[in-house]
Design a protein around this motif. Structure first.
Motif, PDB file in Angstrom:
ATOM      1  N   MET A   1      -3.722  58.915  10.685  1.00 45.57           N
ATOM      2  CA  MET A   1      -3.075  58.268  11.832  1.00 45.57           C
ATOM      3  C   MET A   1      -3.372  59.030  13.091  1.00 45.57           C
ATOM      4  SD  MET A   1       0.835  59.346  11.727  1.00 45.57           S
ATOM      5  CE  MET A   1       0.824  60.290  13.220  1.00 45.57           C
TER       6      MET A   1
ATOM      7  N   PRO B   1     -16.981  57.713  -2.547  1.00 48.28           N
ATOM      8  CA  PRO B   1     -17.364  57.690  -1.129  1.00 48.28           C
ATOM      9  C   PRO B   1     -16.348  56.928  -0.300  1.00 48.28           C
ATOM     10  CG  PRO B   1     -18.676  56.107  -2.356  1.00 48.28           C
ATOM     11  CD  PRO B   1     -17.791  56.794  -3.359  1.00 48.28           C
ATOM     12  N   GLU B   2     -16.252  57.288   0.958  1.00 48.97           N
ATOM     13  CA  GLU B   2     -15.432  56.537   1.898  1.00 48.97           C
ATOM     14  C   GLU B   2     -16.226  55.330   2.375  1.00 48.97           C
ATOM     15  OE1 GLU B   2     -12.033  56.927   3.189  1.00 48.97           O
ATOM     16  OE2 GLU B   2     -12.881  54.906   3.305  1.00 48.97           O
TER      17      GLU B   2
ATOM     18  N   LYS C   1     -11.611  54.294   8.505  1.00 45.45           N
ATOM     19  CA  LYS C   1     -10.973  55.346   7.707  1.00 45.45           C
ATOM     20  C   LYS C   1     -11.785  56.636   7.788  1.00 45.45           C
ATOM     21  CE  LYS C   1      -8.444  52.974   4.098  1.00 45.45           C
ATOM     22  NZ  LYS C   1      -8.469  52.709   2.651  1.00 45.45           N
TER      23      LYS C   1
ATOM     24  N   ARG D   1     -10.577  60.219   9.256  1.00 48.24           N
ATOM     25  CA  ARG D   1     -10.671  61.431   8.451  1.00 48.24           C
ATOM     26  C   ARG D   1     -11.348  62.554   9.205  1.00 48.24           C
ATOM     27  NH1 ARG D   1     -13.785  61.853   3.095  1.00 48.24           N
ATOM     28  NH2 ARG D   1     -12.584  63.614   2.390  1.00 48.24           N
TER      29      ARG D   1
ATOM     30  N   ASP E   1       2.164  69.192  16.305  1.00 48.81           N
ATOM     31  CA  ASP E   1       3.392  69.035  15.518  1.00 48.81           C
ATOM     32  C   ASP E   1       3.106  68.391  14.184  1.00 48.81           C
ATOM     33  OD1 ASP E   1       5.842  68.338  18.128  1.00 48.81           O
ATOM     34  OD2 ASP E   1       5.066  70.202  17.248  1.00 48.81           O
ATOM     35  N   TRP E   2       2.301  67.360  14.247  1.00 47.34           N
ATOM     36  CA  TRP E   2       1.958  66.650  13.020  1.00 47.34           C
ATOM     37  C   TRP E   2       1.260  67.582  12.052  1.00 47.34           C
ATOM     38  CZ3 TRP E   2      -2.522  65.472  10.381  1.00 47.34           C
ATOM     39  CH2 TRP E   2      -2.423  64.444   9.425  1.00 47.34           C
TER      40      TRP E   2
ATOM     41  N   ARG F   1       3.686  70.060  10.526  1.00 45.71           N
ATOM     42  CA  ARG F   1       4.524  69.352   9.557  1.00 45.71           C
ATOM     43  C   ARG F   1       3.798  69.143   8.243  1.00 45.71           C
ATOM     44  NH1 ARG F   1       5.333  64.354   8.620  1.00 45.71           N
ATOM     45  NH2 ARG F   1       7.406  63.683   8.028  1.00 45.71           N
ATOM     46  N   LYS F   2       2.568  68.665   8.346  1.00 47.34           N
ATOM     47  CA  LYS F   2       1.773  68.415   7.143  1.00 47.34           C
ATOM     48  C   LYS F   2       1.576  69.701   6.361  1.00 47.34           C
ATOM     49  CE  LYS F   2       0.138  64.213   6.368  1.00 47.34           C
ATOM     50  NZ  LYS F   2       0.511  63.427   5.238  1.00 47.34           N
TER      51      LYS F   2
ATOM     52  N   SER G   1       3.529  72.280   6.176  1.00 49.01           N
ATOM     53  CA  SER G   1       4.723  72.666   5.396  1.00 49.01           C
ATOM     54  C   SER G   1       4.833  71.820   4.149  1.00 49.01           C
ATOM     55  CB  SER G   1       6.007  72.476   6.186  1.00 49.01           C
ATOM     56  OG  SER G   1       5.822  72.749   7.521  1.00 49.01           O
ATOM     57  N   ILE G   2       4.507  70.555   4.305  1.00 50.85           N
ATOM     58  CA  ILE G   2       4.608  69.677   3.135  1.00 50.85           C
ATOM     59  C   ILE G   2       3.628  70.117   2.059  1.00 50.85           C
ATOM     60  CG2 ILE G   2       4.076  67.347   2.343  1.00 50.85           C
ATOM     61  CD1 ILE G   2       5.415  66.305   4.837  1.00 50.85           C
TER      62      ILE G   2
ATOM     63  N   VAL H   1       4.033  71.317  -1.871  1.00 51.77           N
ATOM     64  CA  VAL H   1       3.281  70.720  -2.979  1.00 51.77           C
ATOM     65  C   VAL H   1       2.553  71.794  -3.767  1.00 51.77           C
ATOM     66  CG1 VAL H   1       1.358  69.189  -3.543  1.00 51.77           C
ATOM     67  CG2 VAL H   1       3.012  68.505  -1.820  1.00 51.77           C
TER      68      VAL H   1
ATOM     69  N   SER I   1      -8.100  69.911  -4.510  1.00 49.39           N
ATOM     70  CA  SER I   1      -8.145  68.769  -3.592  1.00 49.39           C
ATOM     71  C   SER I   1      -7.130  68.937  -2.473  1.00 49.39           C
ATOM     72  CB  SER I   1      -7.854  67.473  -4.346  1.00 49.39           C
ATOM     73  OG  SER I   1      -8.882  67.218  -5.272  1.00 49.39           O
ATOM     74  N   VAL I   2      -5.970  69.486  -2.801  1.00 49.94           N
ATOM     75  CA  VAL I   2      -4.949  69.711  -1.769  1.00 49.94           C
ATOM     76  C   VAL I   2      -5.427  70.741  -0.759  1.00 49.94           C
ATOM     77  CG1 VAL I   2      -2.651  70.692  -1.377  1.00 49.94           C
ATOM     78  CG2 VAL I   2      -2.981  68.980  -3.149  1.00 49.94           C
TER      79      VAL I   2
ATOM     80  N   LEU J   1      -7.806  69.121   1.463  1.00 48.87           N
ATOM     81  CA  LEU J   1      -7.055  68.249   2.360  1.00 48.87           C
ATOM     82  C   LEU J   1      -6.448  69.051   3.494  1.00 48.87           C
ATOM     83  CD1 LEU J   1      -5.665  65.589   3.026  1.00 48.87           C
ATOM     84  CD2 LEU J   1      -3.968  66.085   1.302  1.00 48.87           C
TER      85      LEU J   1
END
Lengths: 695, 436
Positions: free
Chosen positions: B1, B184-185, B190, B194, B202-203, B206-207, B209-210, B214, B239-240, B243
């Motif tokens: 986003m 593949p994408e 999208k 990416r 901020d976003w 936030r991500k 911390s999430i 995890v 993968s995380v 990411l």
């Protein structure tokens, strides 16, 4: 150098003592390669088409010791008085009629070597035979974690958060392996999927609280963003539902911290909650289902999840959670009671539909392409109607408690007007009404347009494809793939050489290198030739030859009509001559292998893996229950749910586990009963993905 | 986003380099995104100053194979005539090396699957199809595992035509390891989000911390599991981590990267192909990754070609039905010419990006491969490959008939251009001196 992972076989064997007349490794060095060259294993394996014979080869990956053990075990199949007369040598040389044809040339050096081995087998001391080894190899260690499938993810977020958007349709697609999309072996999470989970979790969490707590996820009214009691309660309760078991102390603190920081930053309780939701949806505790855990207090929760994901394809509901919390899912009776109740719930329908759409490959029917000149009426709407017909027939048999064998024999179906027109029947009054077929060739799934269409090519039918589908999906028999490099194009049709499929496929059946396998499939498909590539009945084969581009002015398309001979049979099943789908349906319905195959397919779907020898008691017990109930599919679901729910590990019931299957007074499966089911169970074999068999 | 950003997405930069201004909060400095041994790759730079531009690797693929009659040039050497299928490469004669004759022996080993499955696994990894997927990591991932560690994305997988029989080995070009596909994408916007979607700080925090939570969950879980399950969780953790790196490293300011139009036909393959190519080239130029794969169509692909007028059947069917007829051959010729047109578009784009005194094409090595040579016969001995770019001394400007295997080619490129120091590659025997 990058090393590839290889499955590890741990072998625990004791070697038989062999008279060193022929040397320690004689069999594995000299004789086994001959048998490999002859390709015996492609049929003589536990899930091959010769599985009913007593000759089963060890897997490809067998060690030397296992191969030697196998060589010794042949002693039980050899004629001790006259080894030369053993079927072991007379069949592969085709001196005695052998379905697989001649695999070893009579009089050759290879035959001599094999004979040498067979001759000395009777000399082995009986004791060594008694300690004959079956070459047990420990199987590749299998995991016990199962990732939520995409359909399960969709259903779960709907039940957890009220989200109806089915977000998993945007995830990278799942692949069919062993015939299903849910096999745990291949449920990896590549970066693209991890990103998708992350993006979707963010969106779902945001939407959950967009207009306040519209889905009542918060079980209390928070006084402010500081309300620790409400916060803790929310995390505990939401966490229990999301992870499908109570949170550990560590997890509780972790999420409390996450919540508190965010709520403080924003000054709002709901953004803290949103943070927690977003994070939990990406936790492995949500995305994966553990099949086992050391904490005894979680056992009932695991049972609840197994039940709900098998019977409902979604998370447990509040009732199941309460049973789990009370530890009331521990005994077979309790599990059965829960399962029976679950089957009455509408959610059971979505689970059955998912099984059917995968087992019967609706995706292939929906994605197939047909030549528009020959089949102008074929379009996505018709394809969807075809799968709906099949879905409804199965649903009727299951939920209306019919004999499931009617899947193959039903002389009725559920048609809309497009399908009725395809079947040359009058339009029904209502869409997908039950319609009786007039006397004829069409009955059951084998007469459904879905099956007939997905096993055909764009322009014509494929007997090979149809035979293959029946072997794999209804008899659970694996047929080896074509050897590399072989040109599997059929001879092209032309106006001066119009031929039926039977004639064109003669090549398969007359050539040595092709016939061994093709004799197993083509002769089945011939029985369907009076049903064309979209399932319409035809009395003769009408070939249309279109003029080349540019010639349309000068020449019209030419049509040639040919007679169709639909005599057919199934190699390996006696008295299996047939000439129509209806006749084959009657044969399959009565056939033990087919009935057992239904059990196996549901097992594979339920367990997310193929059958292993250790599963034998469960499968045979399940079959018995299925048969005793007059083949009621719901009873099969219940018995499999019971054994699955309570087995102490994912490798399924041990002897103790299968003891759970029966109540007092019910028949137990005695050892001698195994003789009733000579067909053995599949060892994990290399997957033969056949979806695109057409090269 | 994409959220309202601190940085302007459309700021011009005067040339790339370590000076790229970037606003980061607690993020790694830009220097870390350079491969420190990038200075060794200055090959065709010619400035004597030592270029900081690292080499990029791109694996480029279209499915089903080619009509050899219209594709493979009859002459070898530098004065070969471009065939009808290769004619779009006319402006790029000196940037490409047409290599024919390489064998793909692993495709012929007995095993599960049909010819396409076996050829595809053998093509990308040099090992046999397992029944589910490739037997080993694909060449692009082998290279990425050596050189991709410092990039924001270890590697990128991009695709265009979606129509496919649907199995894993047909849908995926890149493999992280045995039976581990990297899908593949396929959708340009999208892909844009990416790689170039900028997020506010901020976003990002936030991500982070999430994802921390995890990761902690996963670490706790791992301790309770047996070996195969641990691997599963470890893979998820990997993968995380990828990411996290992808979302927490803000892309540097970079010259205008147009966000793809969200409307428009998502099945207009020529349009999508170009959008994806644009994004791929920008991703390379902006140093977001060094390794990528581009899958124009799937293995045993089922594309239709409305812009060419071929919609009665799908690509795979065209390669087998009526191929002996002149009309059948023409259809295959036109289809494969389109593939090469998209390849030529890629080369043009790479060439249009300046990097120091040279261009991005000068610092890239592209390999254009297919699972078969002659499509109808599923020929896998004698593949037709195009190597393009000038990275690391790639020889270009000619057509060479080679003996050897596709593994030899991969090994040569991985070692000589990317300094991977591999001890070999499956089916590789020797290095091919005619390549580098």
């Amino acid at each position: 150098m990058l090393s590839c992972q290889r499955p590890i076989l741990a072998v625990a064997l004791a070697l038989a003592l062999i008279e060193p007349a022929l040397g320690q490794d004689f069999f594995s060095k000299n004789v086994y390669p001959i048998l490999q060259k002859a390709g015996c294993r492609s049929c003589h394996a536990e899930d091959g088409v010769a599985s009913a014979t007593r000759l089963h080869f060890p897997p490809d990956s067998a060690s030397n010791q296992e191969i030697e053990a196998f060589g010794t075990s042949l002693a039980s199949l050899v004629d001790h008085e006259n080894p030369e007369l053993s079927l072991l040598i007379r069949k592969p040389t085709n001196r005695v009629a052998h379905t697989g044809g001649e695999r070893i040339a009579p009089g050759s050096e290879d035959e001599n070597l094999l004979l040498r081995w067979l001759r000395q087998l009777p000399k082995l001391v009986p004791e060594t035979l008694a300690s004959k080894l079956s070459g047990r190899s420990a199987h590749k260690e299998i995991g016990t974690m199962r990732r939520l499938t995409h359909s399960q993810y969709n259903n779960t977020v709907r039940d957890l958060l009220g989200d109806q958007t089915r977000p998993a349709s945007q995830f990278p697609q799942e692949d069919f392996v062993h015939g299903f999309k849910n096999q745990s072996e291949v449920q990896s999470i590549p970066p693209l999927l991890a990103e998708a989970y992350s993006a979707v979790a963010e969106r779902l969490a945001r939407n959950a609280f967009r207009r306040g707590d519209t889905h009542n996820l918060i079980p209390c009214r928070p006084a402010s963003w500081r309300d620790a009691a409400c916060r803790d309660k929310f995390i505990r309760q939401f966490g229990r539902r999301t992870f499908r078991r109570p949170l550990t102390q560590d997890e509780q603190s972790r999420y409390v911290q996450l919540f508190a920081r965010e709520a403080k930053h924003s000054g709002k309780f709901l953004t803290g909650a949103q943070m927690v939701v977003e994070a939990m949806l990406q936790s492995p505790n949500f995305l994966f289902r553990m099949e086992e855990d050391s904490r005894p207090e979680w056992t009932s929760y695991i049972v609840a999840s197994r039940l709900s994901y098998f019977l409902w394809d979604t998370m447990p509901d509040e009732r199941l959670f309460q049973l789990a919390a009370a530890g009331a899912l521990g005994s077979p009776d309790e599990v059965e009671q829960a399962a029976r109740l679950m089957l009455k719930d509408p959610r059971a329908q979505q689970a059955l539909d998912e099984f059917v759409s995968q087992w019967l490959r609706f995706d292939r029917a929906l994605n197939t392409v047909k030549d528009r000149r020959l089949f102008p009426q074929f379009n996505p709407g018709l394809a969807a109607a075809m799968t709906e017909e099949t879905r409804r027939l199965v649903a009727h048999l299951v939920w209306d408690r019919k004999d499931f064998r009617e899947l193959f024999t039903a002389e009725y179906s559920f048609l809309n007007s497009d399908l009725a027109s395809l079947y040359h029947l009058p339009a029904p009054n209502e869409e997908f009404e039950r319609v009786q077929f007039p006397a004829g060739d069409r009955a059951g799934i084998l007469g459904h347009a879905s099956f007939l269409t997905l096993t055909s090519k764009p322009e014509e039918t494929s007997p090979t494809e149809r035979g293959l589908f029946i072997r794999e999906h209804f008899l659970c028999q694996r047929v080896p793939p074509p050897p590399p490099g072989v040109n599997s194009n059929l001879p092209p049709l032309s106006e001066d050489k119009p031929r039926t499929n039977r004639q064109r496929l003669e090549i398969h059946l007359s050539s040595e290198s092709c016939s061994g396998c093709h004799r197993l499939v083509d002769p089945i498909g011939f029985g369907f030739e009076k049903f064309d590539a979209i399932g319409q009945r035809r009395e003769t084969l009408a070939l249309t030859f279109f003029p080349a581009r540019g010639d349309e002015e000068k020449r019209k398309p030419t049509k040639v009509e040919l007679e169709l001979d639909t005599n057919a049979n199934i190699q390996g099943i006696s008295d299996s001559e047939f000439s129509s789908p209806k006749e084959l349906g009657a044969i399959l319905a009565k056939n033990r292998e087919c009935q057992m195959c239904v059990v196996r397919q549901l097992f594979r779907f339920a367990q997310g893996r193929t059958e292993m020898p250790e599963d034998r008691p469960v499968l045979e017990g399940a079959f018995q229950t299925f048969e005793d109930s007059q083949f009621q599919f719901q009873e099969l679901m219940i018995i499999l749910a019971k054994s699955m729910a309570l087995s102490s590990d994912a490798r399924s019931a041990s002897a103790e586990g299968s003891g759970f299957l029966f109540r007092k007074g019910e028949r137990k499966v005695a050892k001698s009963d195994t003789k009733r089911h000579p067909q053995s169970l599949a060892m994990p074999v290399s997957v033969d993905t056949r979806q695109s068999f057409r090269r | 986003m994409a959220v309202k950003t601190i940085l302007s997405r459309r700021t011009f930069l005067r040339g790339l380099g370590a000076s790229g201004a970037m606003v980061c909060v607690g993020l790694p400095p830009l220097e870390a995104m350079f491969n420190s041994s990038g200075t060794a790759y200055a090959a065709t730079n010619g400035t004597g100053r030592g270029s900081p531009f690292e080499s990029r690797f791109l694996l480029w693929f279209n499915g089903n194979g080619i009509p050899e009659k219209y594709w493979i040039p009859t002459e070898t050497g530098s004065n070969y005539t471009l065939t009808p299928c290769l004619s779009p490469l006319a402006p790029f004669r000196n940037d490409v090396h047409v290599i024919t004759g390489l064998d793909n022996p692993a495709a012929r080993k007995p095993g599960p699957g049909n010819d396409h499955h076996r050829s595809m696994s053998a093509l990308v990894s040099g090992t046999s199809f397992t029944g589910q997927g490739a037997g080993c990591a694909s060449i692009d991932e082998v290279i990425a595992q050596k050189i991709g560690g410092d990039s924001r994305f270890r590697s990128l997988q991009i695709g265009v035509c979606q129509e496919s029989f649907g199995e894993s080995i047909q849908r995926n070009l890149s493999w992280a390891g045995r039976d581990r596909p990297l899908p593949p994408e396929m959708i340009p916007h999208k892909l844009f989000n990416r790689v170039f979607g900028t997020k506010d700080v901020d976003w990002v925090t936030r991500k982070r911390s999430i994802l921390d939570a995890v990761r902690e969950d996963a670490a706790a879980l791992k301790t309770k599991l047996g070996k195969p399950d641990q691997q599963r969780v470890e893979e998820y953790l990997g993968s995380v981590r990828d990411l996290e790196r992808a979302i927490t490293s803000l892309p540097p300011e970079y010259s205008k990267v147009e966000e793809p139009d969200l409307s428009g036909d998502l099945k207009d393959w020529p349009r999508i192909a170009k959008l994806q190519t644009d994004l791929l080239v920008h991703a390379f130029a902006a140093r977001q990754t060094q390794v990528a794969s581009y899958m124009l169509s799937k293995c045993q692909g089922l594309s239709r070609f409305p812009w060419l007028g071929y919609t009665a059947l799908r690509h795979h069917d065209y390669t087998h039905e009526n191929v002996e007829t002149p009309q059948g051959m023409r259809i295959l010729r036109d289809i494969c010419k389109w593939h090469v047109e998209e390849f030529a578009y890629l080369l043009a784009k790479l060439k249009s990006i300046p990097e120091g005194e040279a261009t991005l094409l000068d610092h890239t090595c592209v390999l254009f491969i297919h699972e078969h040579a002659e499509a109808n016969s599923h020929k896998n001995n004698g593949l037709a490959v195009i190597a393009a770019g000038h990275s690391g001394g790639l020889k270009t400007g000619m057509h060479t008939k080679m003996t050897g295997t596709i593994g030899d080619l991969y090994w040569t490129i991985a070692d000589e251009i990317f300094q991977s120091r591999l001890s070999g590659f499956p089916t590789a025997d020797r290095k091919l001196s005619a390549v580098v």
